[in-house]
Write a protein that holds these residues in place. Structure first.
Motif, mmCIF file in Angstrom:
data_model
loop_
_atom_site.group_PDB
_atom_site.id
_atom_site.type_symbol
_atom_site.label_atom_id
_atom_site.label_comp_id
_atom_site.label_asym_id
_atom_site.label_seq_id
_atom_site.Cartn_x
_atom_site.Cartn_y
_atom_site.Cartn_z
ATOM 1 N N PRO A 241 0.804 -1.235 0.000
ATOM 2 C CA PRO A 241 0.000 0.000 0.000
ATOM 3 C C PRO A 241 0.833 1.279 0.000
ATOM 4 O O PRO A 241 0.376 2.322 -0.458
ATOM 5 N N GLU A 242 2.076 1.209 0.491
ATOM 6 C CA GLU A 242 2.878 2.437 0.593
ATOM 7 C C GLU A 242 3.938 2.550 -0.497
ATOM 8 O O GLU A 242 4.756 3.464 -0.482
ATOM 9 N N SER A 243 3.923 1.621 -1.435
ATOM 10 C CA SER A 243 4.947 1.643 -2.498
ATOM 11 C C SER A 243 4.724 2.811 -3.461
ATOM 12 O O SER A 243 3.583 3.141 -3.790
ATOM 13 N N PRO A 244 5.820 3.453 -3.926
ATOM 14 C CA PRO A 244 5.637 4.416 -5.022
ATOM 15 C C PRO A 244 5.155 3.658 -6.258
ATOM 16 O O PRO A 244 5.542 2.501 -6.465
ATOM 17 N N LEU A 245 4.335 4.290 -7.077
ATOM 18 C CA LEU A 245 3.804 3.642 -8.265
ATOM 19 C C LEU A 245 4.527 4.172 -9.497
ATOM 20 O O LEU A 245 4.795 5.361 -9.606
ATOM 21 N N MET A 246 4.826 3.250 -10.410
ATOM 22 C CA MET A 246 5.462 3.663 -11.662
ATOM 23 C C MET A 246 5.044 2.740 -12.788
ATOM 24 O O MET A 246 5.042 1.517 -12.633
ATOM 25 N N CYS A 247 4.698 3.349 -13.933
ATOM 26 C CA CYS A 247 4.529 2.581 -15.170
ATOM 27 C C CYS A 247 5.868 2.679 -15.899
ATOM 28 O O CYS A 247 6.209 3.718 -16.458
ATOM 29 N N SER A 248 6.634 1.591 -15.867
ATOM 30 C CA SER A 248 8.002 1.621 -16.405
ATOM 31 C C SER A 248 8.032 1.501 -17.928
ATOM 32 O O SER A 248 9.064 1.756 -18.545
ATOM 33 N N GLU A 249 6.930 1.102 -18.535
ATOM 34 C CA GLU A 249 6.787 1.184 -19.998
ATOM 35 C C GLU A 249 5.345 1.566 -20.294
ATOM 36 O O GLU A 249 4.450 0.734 -20.200
ATOM 37 N N PHE A 250 5.126 2.829 -20.619
ATOM 38 C CA PHE A 250 3.806 3.268 -21.075
ATOM 39 C C PHE A 250 3.934 3.390 -22.584
ATOM 40 O O PHE A 250 4.660 4.236 -23.087
ATOM 41 N N TRP A 251 3.274 2.476 -23.304
ATOM 42 C CA TRP A 251 3.521 2.327 -24.741
ATOM 43 C C TRP A 251 2.831 3.437 -25.532
ATOM 44 O O TRP A 251 1.607 3.510 -25.594
ATOM 45 N N SER A 252 3.649 4.291 -26.164
ATOM 46 C CA SER A 252 3.139 5.459 -26.892
ATOM 47 C C SER A 252 2.550 5.076 -28.245
ATOM 48 O O SER A 252 1.736 5.783 -28.817
ATOM 49 N N GLY A 253 3.020 3.971 -28.778
ATOM 50 C CA GLY A 253 2.576 3.509 -30.092
ATOM 51 C C GLY A 253 2.785 2.016 -30.146
ATOM 52 O O GLY A 253 2.547 1.308 -29.170
ATOM 53 N N TRP A 254 3.283 1.529 -31.277
ATOM 54 C CA TRP A 254 3.555 0.091 -31.401
ATOM 55 C C TRP A 254 4.517 -0.101 -32.559
ATOM 56 O O TRP A 254 4.768 0.807 -33.345
ATOM 57 N N PHE A 255 5.063 -1.298 -32.661
ATOM 58 C CA PHE A 255 6.056 -1.592 -33.696
ATOM 59 C C PHE A 255 5.383 -2.202 -34.927
ATOM 60 O O PHE A 255 4.289 -2.770 -34.834
ATOM 61 N N ASP A 256 6.060 -2.079 -36.063
ATOM 62 C CA ASP A 256 5.532 -2.607 -37.327
ATOM 63 C C ASP A 256 6.205 -3.921 -37.685
ATOM 64 O O ASP A 256 7.394 -4.129 -37.416
ATOM 65 N N LYS A 257 5.429 -4.792 -38.339
ATOM 66 C CA LYS A 257 6.034 -6.020 -38.860
ATOM 67 C C LYS A 257 5.792 -6.096 -40.362
ATOM 68 O O LYS A 257 4.840 -5.492 -40.888
ATOM 69 N N TRP A 258 6.660 -6.825 -41.043
ATOM 70 C CA TRP A 258 6.532 -6.973 -42.490
ATOM 71 C C TRP A 258 5.201 -7.629 -42.851
ATOM 72 O O TRP A 258 4.796 -8.611 -42.216
#
Length: 774
Positions: A241-258
């Motif tokens: 309950p007392e831990s700091p919260l962090m989103c260590s990867e908030f995905w802004s977009g996504w990657f492309d595949k062939w």
């Protein structure tokens, strides 16, 4: 001089402390919210590193988050490289010079849509190696790499007056396995190498972080744009309950595949998420703030199945591949203003781009007349067994007499195999499509068989990262004699190793391009093409390869990346710092042969032009599923809201084929969506999804987006299958599990946005040992 000046600045800094306080991080005892921009130094031209750091600072960020890529730093066993593009220390010093804190993520595994998730290919020379486990050899190699990284930057932690505030232990391990002992071993290495004063953390998804969460580490969550943020942190808050919260990867977009649509994510969703997190004192790292480029052969591939990533790692990020601000950038900068006390740093000037007039290539070295000395082998071996990490490989042998023709089976081609008999092209086996078999024409005994295999990126996610290249097992030929099939395994191979190295391609014998002519399909020969263009003043450009087939490109000796006519990417980014005034050389190794050996440079990229032949959907025209006579093994309702749902079959069901019928949705609209699903075996364990193939889906939204049915088992919780907007319920997906299983239940994850849009309410599951009827 500048490095010396920075070194003096380091020594003048007071020794600091970064730690987890009550509900917040503390920097030197004061509350600190991390606003991190994820940047990857090997993906950015070294000359532009500081520009990208300043762009991130002007956006409103206070930290740079970065991976270290083991395979870039140790290309050969015990040969470490921390120079040029790999100069990790210089990059971190530049962060410090610009008053940016640093979060270091040294792996050993990083994922990142990077070749083998950052693990070096040469680990696979030990065929029985267990990657990311307590394999003694693997741990020994990880320890050597971690020591090498620490030798570069361990004195740059905040405890020593440097900018590094946190170091990550492994990476999203919950998506790989459950092994606290292994994760503890990686933690202990980092403690040993970085000292007791550095703050260590581990990141995972909200659905699996407990599997490997260590008591003495900070826990952070990874999730994407649009996610229900309170839901993502709910379980962590219950446990700590007392831990700091962090989103260590908030995905802004996504990657492309062939062969798939170019991925984008709305700016509004990204900004709303960041705004909500900051208003709640939640730290974040924006993955990616600037993606950059998968130079050379560094682009990875995803699984299940095989989905290779394109060269551009633009990621639809706020700072585009070339380093310019996008509309997303300006909107996010405005939103972050209220969290920077109104202080803003100036946005650096954009780097100039130029057009380059069309130019024709002048020389060609056909590959089949430039082969290296062959090796001889009775049995098939992989590339790694020949000490080859990247490039192409040709396997050559002779065929038995095939009076009536026959078919060739290649187990398994990794990744793109072209087959020739007596020099004549017969066909292609593309691993993306699971292709392993080709028809052979009638031929006499002793006809020459060539299998030309191009290795693409090794898989970077999940258990399939142990990804050998070339042909991984064997090759058989089957002849039909009066209705009887005779199969024999082919042996006695000559093997030609074609390394992906500029010097290798340059050493070939070249002829004027006028000396070759197109074949019946209109293509010029497979091989290496060289051309030049002239410019007065170097600047960034995007070279077009739309007229080319498939292969790799070098500009002035720099590996610029992979090309493939199918798209969606049709141009390659070329930094102006790698060009020169006057003549510049372009070298292309094209394994299919170009339609026209020409190119030109453009000021803007072409990342969204799909010329794919394979449909993106899983339904033949007019095809209808016929379930008459089939009874569901279960008819059930899924609970509303976010998070995993599970239903039990009651009575176990055995079969290879599974059909899901979505009857309706919780929101009462016509659309159905599933982010991820698993089937459970008779021990209530999840069965492997590696062999799964979608056989049929009645509706898939692929118009400018990638929401096909295979997204239900692509190991990514932020992508999802969605039906088209106006298609009516019920909706169906049919999956071939690859072999027969006894099944006892289904686990299903709806979309991660608030209220789980398009979440299925009532569902039926059918299981069969024989394929369903269509």
């Amino acid at each position: 001089d500048s490095m010396l000046a920075m070194a003096e600045n380091v020594s003048q800094d007071t020794h600091g402390k970064f730690e987890a306080g009550k509900g917040t991080f503390l920097l030197n005892g004061k509350p600190f919210v991390v606003k991190a921009a994820e940047l990857h130094y090997p993906r950015i031209p070294q000359e532009y590193w500081e520009h990208r750091i300043k762009m991130s600072k002007a956006l409103g960020m206070n930290t740079i988050c970065l991976y270290t890529f083991w395979n870039a730093h140790e290309p050969k066993e015990n040969q470490f490289d921390f120079t040029g593009q790999n100069n990790l220390r210089e990059f971190i010093r530049l962060c410090q010079k610009n008053d940016m804190k640093v979060i270091l993520r040294p792996g050993p595994y990083v994922c990142a849509e990077w070749e083998m998730g950052g693990l070096p290919w040469w680990l696979l020379k030990k065929k029985d190696i267990r990657l990311r486990e307590n394999d003694p050899y693997f741990l020994e190699r990880v320890d050597k790499f971690q020591k090498a990284v620490a030798a570069q930057v361990a004195d740059l932690t905040i405890a020593d007056g440097g900018p590094i505030i946190m170091v990550q232990v492994e990476n999203e391990y919950g998506s790989y396995g459950e092994d606290k002992k292994y994760v503890s071993n990686i933690r202990d290495m980092l403690r040993k190498n970085f000292g007791d004063n550095v703050t260590l953390f581990q990141c995972d998804w909200s659905s699996n972080f407990e599997k490997n969460g260590l008591d003495d580490l900070i826990w952070t969550m990874n999730f994407g744009t649009g996610a229900n943020i309170d839901d993502q942190f709910r379980r962590l808050k219950e446990l700590r309950p007392e831990s700091p919260l962090m989103c260590s990867e908030f995905w802004s977009g996504w990657f492309d595949k062939w062969g798939a649509n170019h991925e984008t994510r709305p700016a509004a969703d990204m900004i709303a998420g960041i705004d909500e997190m900051l208003s709640k004192n939640i730290s974040f790292s924006l993955y990616m703030t600037h993606g950059g480029t998968n130079w050379g052969h560094w682009a990875g591939a995803n699984s299940p199945g095989y989905a290779p990533d394109v060269t551009s790692y633009d990621y639809d990020a706020p700072i585009n591949e070339q380093g310019a601000p996008t509309p997303k950038y300006w909107e996010l900068r405005k939103a972050l203003e209220k969290y920077t006390d109104g202080k803003q740093f100036p946005v650096p000037a954009s780097i100039k781009t130029i057009d380059i007039k069309p130019f024709a290539f002048s020389k060609v070295a056909p590959i089949f007349s430039n082969l290296p000395e062959p090796k001889s082998d009775v049995n098939i071996r992989t590339m790694e067994e020949y000490d080859q990490g990247f490039g192409s490989i040709i396997y050559q042998t002779t065929l038995p007499e095939l009076a009536n023709g026959g078919f060739l089976t290649v187990n398994d081609p990794h990744d793109y195999a072209q087959v020739f008999v007596d020099g004549k092209y017969i066909g292609t086996l593309d691993r993306r499509n699971g292709e392993k078999q080709l028809s052979l024409p009638p031929c006499k005994r002793g006809a020459r068989l060539d299998i030309f295999v191009e290795a693409m990126g090794r898989i970077n996610f999940g258990r399939a990262i142990k990804d050998f290249k070339g042909i991984t097992d064997n090759v058989t030929v089957t002849e039909d004699r009066n209705g009887y099939h005779f199969t024999c395994e082919l042996k006695n191979w000559k093997v030609y190793n074609i390394e992906d190295e500029y010097e290798c391609y340059k050493s070939y014998s070249y002829a004027p391009i006028e000396s070759v002519s197109p074949d019946s399909t209109g293509r010029l020969p497979r091989g290496v093409y060289v051309g030049t263009f002239n410019i007065n003043k170097p600047a960034d450009t995007f070279l077009s390869f739309e007229k080319w087939g498939k292969g790799l490109v070098y500009v002035n000796g720099h590996g610029i990346g992979r090309i493939w006519e199918i798209g969606p990417q049709q141009t390659l980014y070329v930094p102006g710092t790698w060009l020169k005034k006057g003549e510049n050389e372009v070298l292309v190794f094209d394994i299919m042969g170009p339609k026209e050996a020409v190119s030109f440079g453009s000021k803007t990229p072409e990342l969204d032009k799909l010329l794919v032949k394979k449909p993106l959907t899983h339904r033949e025209p007019g095809q209808e599923l016929d379930l008459e006579g089939s009874k569901p093994v279960v008819s059930s309702s899924l609970t509303p809201g976010n998070g995993w749902k599970e239903i039990s079959f009651g009575t176990p069901a055995t079969g290879r084929y599974v059909c899901l019928e979505a009857v309706n949705s919780h929101d009462g609209k016509d659309r159905a969506a599933i982010a991820e699903m698993y089937l459970l075996d008779n021990n209530n364990e999840r069965i492997s999804r590696e062999p799964w193939v979608v056989m049929y889906a009645d509706s898939e939204d692929v118009e400018g987006v990638n929401r096909s049915a295979d997204k239900t088992f692509d190991l990514q919780e932020s992508t999802y299958w969605s039906t088209k907007k106006k298609d009516k319920f019920p909706h169906f997906i049919v999956i071939d599990l690859g072999k027969e299983h006894t099944l006892t239940g289904l686990q299903c994850l709806p979309r991660m946005e608030s209220n789980a849009p398009s979440a299925i309410k009532d569902i039926k599951v059918y299981v069969s040992s024989v394929p369903f009827k269509f």
